[in-house]
Design an enzyme around this catalytic site. Sequence first.
Site, PDB file in Angstrom:
ATOM      1  N   THR A  25       0.846  -1.186   0.000  1.00  0.00           N
ATOM      2  CA  THR A  25       0.000   0.000   0.000  1.00  0.00           C
ATOM      3  C   THR A  25       0.883   1.239   0.000  1.00  0.00           C
ATOM      4  O   THR A  25       1.785   1.360   0.818  1.00  0.00           O
ATOM      5  CB  THR A  25      -0.909  -0.025   1.248  1.00  0.00           C
ATOM      6  OG1 THR A  25      -1.875  -1.051   1.056  1.00  0.00           O
ATOM      7  CG2 THR A  25      -1.607   1.306   1.474  1.00  0.00           C
ATOM      8  N   HIS A 174      -7.120 -10.574  -0.282  1.00  0.00           N
ATOM      9  CA  HIS A 174      -6.379 -10.234   0.938  1.00  0.00           C
ATOM     10  C   HIS A 174      -7.187 -10.730   2.136  1.00  0.00           C
ATOM     11  O   HIS A 174      -8.146 -10.090   2.565  1.00  0.00           O
ATOM     12  CB  HIS A 174      -6.188  -8.724   1.013  1.00  0.00           C
ATOM     13  CG  HIS A 174      -5.146  -8.285   1.991  1.00  0.00           C
ATOM     14  ND1 HIS A 174      -4.548  -9.139   2.897  1.00  0.00           N
ATOM     15  CD2 HIS A 174      -4.566  -7.069   2.208  1.00  0.00           C
ATOM     16  CE1 HIS A 174      -3.671  -8.459   3.628  1.00  0.00           C
ATOM     17  NE2 HIS A 174      -3.666  -7.201   3.222  1.00  0.00           N
ATOM     18  N   ASN A 177      -3.628  -9.877   7.674  1.00  0.00           N
ATOM     19  CA  ASN A 177      -3.266  -8.573   8.244  1.00  0.00           C
ATOM     20  C   ASN A 177      -4.430  -7.760   8.822  1.00  0.00           C
ATOM     21  O   ASN A 177      -4.375  -6.529   8.857  1.00  0.00           O
ATOM     22  CB  ASN A 177      -2.536  -7.710   7.194  1.00  0.00           C
ATOM     23  CG  ASN A 177      -1.254  -8.378   6.714  1.00  0.00           C
ATOM     24  OD1 ASN A 177      -0.837  -9.389   7.268  1.00  0.00           O
ATOM     25  ND2 ASN A 177      -0.634  -7.827   5.685  1.00  0.00           N
ATOM     26  N   TYR A 179      -7.621  -7.274   7.838  1.00  0.00           N
ATOM     27  CA  TYR A 179      -8.656  -6.647   7.002  1.00  0.00           C
ATOM     28  C   TYR A 179      -9.905  -7.527   6.937  1.00  0.00           C
ATOM     29  O   TYR A 179      -9.970  -8.575   7.582  1.00  0.00           O
ATOM     30  CB  TYR A 179      -8.066  -6.279   5.638  1.00  0.00           C
ATOM     31  CG  TYR A 179      -6.918  -5.322   5.845  1.00  0.00           C
ATOM     32  CD1 TYR A 179      -7.162  -4.032   6.332  1.00  0.00           C
ATOM     33  CD2 TYR A 179      -5.602  -5.725   5.681  1.00  0.00           C
ATOM     34  CE1 TYR A 179      -6.109  -3.167   6.612  1.00  0.00           C
ATOM     35  CE2 TYR A 179      -4.545  -4.854   5.957  1.00  0.00           C
ATOM     36  CZ  TYR A 179      -4.810  -3.589   6.428  1.00  0.00           C
ATOM     37  OH  TYR A 179      -3.783  -2.729   6.730  1.00  0.00           O
ATOM     38  N   ASN A 234      -3.105  -5.029  13.234  1.00  0.00           N
ATOM     39  CA  ASN A 234      -4.467  -4.487  13.291  1.00  0.00           C
ATOM     40  C   ASN A 234      -5.320  -5.147  14.371  1.00  0.00           C
ATOM     41  O   ASN A 234      -6.494  -5.464  14.156  1.00  0.00           O
ATOM     42  CB  ASN A 234      -5.159  -4.577  11.926  1.00  0.00           C
ATOM     43  CG  ASN A 234      -4.680  -3.489  10.982  1.00  0.00           C
ATOM     44  OD1 ASN A 234      -4.454  -2.359  11.406  1.00  0.00           O
ATOM     45  ND2 ASN A 234      -4.496  -3.828   9.718  1.00  0.00           N
TER      46      ASN A 234
HETATM   47  C1  FMN Z   1       4.706   0.159   3.047  1.00  0.00           C
HETATM   48  C2  FMN Z   1       4.091  -1.210   3.147  1.00  0.00           C
HETATM   49  C3  FMN Z   1       2.831  -1.435   2.673  1.00  0.00           C
HETATM   50  C4  FMN Z   1       2.257  -2.717   2.713  1.00  0.00           C
HETATM   51  N1  FMN Z   1       1.010  -2.915   2.167  1.00  0.00           N
HETATM   52  C5  FMN Z   1       0.497  -4.167   2.092  1.00  0.00           C
HETATM   53  C6  FMN Z   1      -0.727  -4.430   1.399  1.00  0.00           C
HETATM   54  O1  FMN Z   1      -1.351  -3.552   0.793  1.00  0.00           O
HETATM   55  N2  FMN Z   1      -1.186  -5.695   1.383  1.00  0.00           N
HETATM   56  C7  FMN Z   1      -0.505  -6.731   2.006  1.00  0.00           C
HETATM   57  O2  FMN Z   1      -0.960  -7.875   1.950  1.00  0.00           O
HETATM   58  N3  FMN Z   1       0.658  -6.505   2.646  1.00  0.00           N
HETATM   59  C8  FMN Z   1       1.185  -5.270   2.685  1.00  0.00           C
HETATM   60  N4  FMN Z   1       2.414  -5.067   3.292  1.00  0.00           N
HETATM   61  C9  FMN Z   1       3.196  -6.226   3.762  1.00  0.00           C
HETATM   62  C10 FMN Z   1       4.152  -6.703   2.676  1.00  0.00           C
HETATM   63  O3  FMN Z   1       3.431  -7.263   1.586  1.00  0.00           O
HETATM   64  C11 FMN Z   1       5.144  -7.782   3.188  1.00  0.00           C
HETATM   65  O4  FMN Z   1       4.416  -8.855   3.733  1.00  0.00           O
HETATM   66  C12 FMN Z   1       6.080  -7.219   4.236  1.00  0.00           C
HETATM   67  O5  FMN Z   1       6.697  -6.030   3.796  1.00  0.00           O
HETATM   68  C13 FMN Z   1       7.161  -8.238   4.620  1.00  0.00           C
HETATM   69  O6  FMN Z   1       7.990  -8.521   3.518  1.00  0.00           O
HETATM   70  P1  FMN Z   1       9.487  -7.884   3.459  1.00  0.00           P
HETATM   71  O7  FMN Z   1      10.192  -8.361   4.709  1.00  0.00           O
HETATM   72  O8  FMN Z   1      10.080  -8.451   2.198  1.00  0.00           O
HETATM   73  O9  FMN Z   1       9.327  -6.405   3.410  1.00  0.00           O
HETATM   74  C14 FMN Z   1       2.988  -3.795   3.283  1.00  0.00           C
HETATM   75  C15 FMN Z   1       4.266  -3.571   3.789  1.00  0.00           C
HETATM   76  C16 FMN Z   1       4.830  -2.296   3.710  1.00  0.00           C
HETATM   77  C17 FMN Z   1       6.246  -2.104   4.215  1.00  0.00           C
END
Ligand code: FMN
Length: 358
Positions: A25, A174, A177, A179, A234
């Site tokens: 997001t 989704h 998390n 939602y 959340n």
């Molecule tokens: C800025 C940001 C926005 C995110 N938005 C979403 C989202 O819209 N939907 C979702 O399922 N996870 C979202 N996440 C979680 C990421 O998809 C991912 O699970 C998380 O960053 C862990 O992976 P990483 O260690 O490679 O960053 C978001 C994470 C970050 C940092």
Amino acid sequence: MSLLFSETTLGSLKLQNRLVMAPLTRCRAEGNVPNALMAGYYAQRACAGLIVTEGTSPSPNGLGYARIPGVFSQAQIEGWTGVASAIHAKGAKVFMQLMHTGRVSHPLNLPPGARMMAPSAVAAAGEMYTDEEGMKPQPVPQAMSAADIAATLQEYVQAAKNARAAGMDGVELHAANGYLLEQFIRPNSNVRTDRYGGAIENRARFPLEVAAAVAQAIGKDRVGIRLSPFGVFNDMPIYDEMEADYTYLTELLNNLGLAYLHIVDHSSQGAPEVPDSIKKTMRRLFKQSLILSGGYDAQRAERDLAAGNGDLIAVGRGFLANPDLVARWQADAPLNEVDMNTFYTPGPKGYTDYPPMQ
Ligand SMILES: Cc1cc2nc3c(=O)[nH]c(=O)nc-3n(C[C@H](O)[C@H](O)[C@H](O)COP(=O)(O)O)c2cc1C
């Protein structure tokens, strides 16, 4: 021989590698409509095999955060068409993440006439950012009526059709998390006494009905789902039956024949550990593709692929800050640092200006 950088398939789709850009997001969709800035951002990152878009609402009621996109209006479909074609031009495939925020919301973020609704009238602890008034406590949502549940299911179906019309290769539901779909799964946010609440067979009903209806509408090999077993984001506390509940969910999702299951693990960001046992159970029970995510670097990705723990590896923050992540990982080059201050701010800063590898 790298598994990570070799071609593979996802359902009937060919992927140029096994690296997935995780859904992120970014709150750049002014008026909840995707735009050229967003198309440019995704195109920069289309070295991935698969891009999962940022959470996108199937309904005006699901636009709980400021400036997140939807996929229910004609303008939104047109905006997403530009995003999908920019991604495809660079060789990646793209699934749109359908995210209904449910109780994680604030009326100030919702368009006129939209309602903040959830399985039960139980507020999520914590505050929500609004452009108008800054941080606000999250209000108590309206408990969804049977008619609301039926209408919301139809919104998911129409949103999936709209995503396909915009040129998306598929959708990711989704259900993680905190939602809406996870709000149905978890007993703290779902205290309903009808057929959508109580035992896990009932709490899982709405997510499973949505998955079945969306698969029916656009084809099961065009639908994935994201789950966060042991996730607490959340205001979703851990409870005793967690492992049994997610085992049940995985069995029924497998029966639907969806293209993939995508597991969240935020322990590298300080969230509780996701036990290996549940990941192994999900791997064993779900026969289509499994996407692993959370804190991966190239070495760990190769290790988990080689061990058969998953089929694809999703990366969030790495892709956020490194548009050319594939080339960097292949060259073992240094990575840009992520700037958390610009995760959700409007405009190109911290969005499309992360520099490519020198
Ligand atoms: C800025 C940001 C926005 C995110 N938005 C979403 C989202 O819209 N939907 C979702 O399922 N996870 C979202 N996440 C979680 C990421 O998809 C991912 O699970 C998380 O960053 C862990 O992976 P990483 O260690 O490679 O960053 C978001 C994470 C970050 C940092």
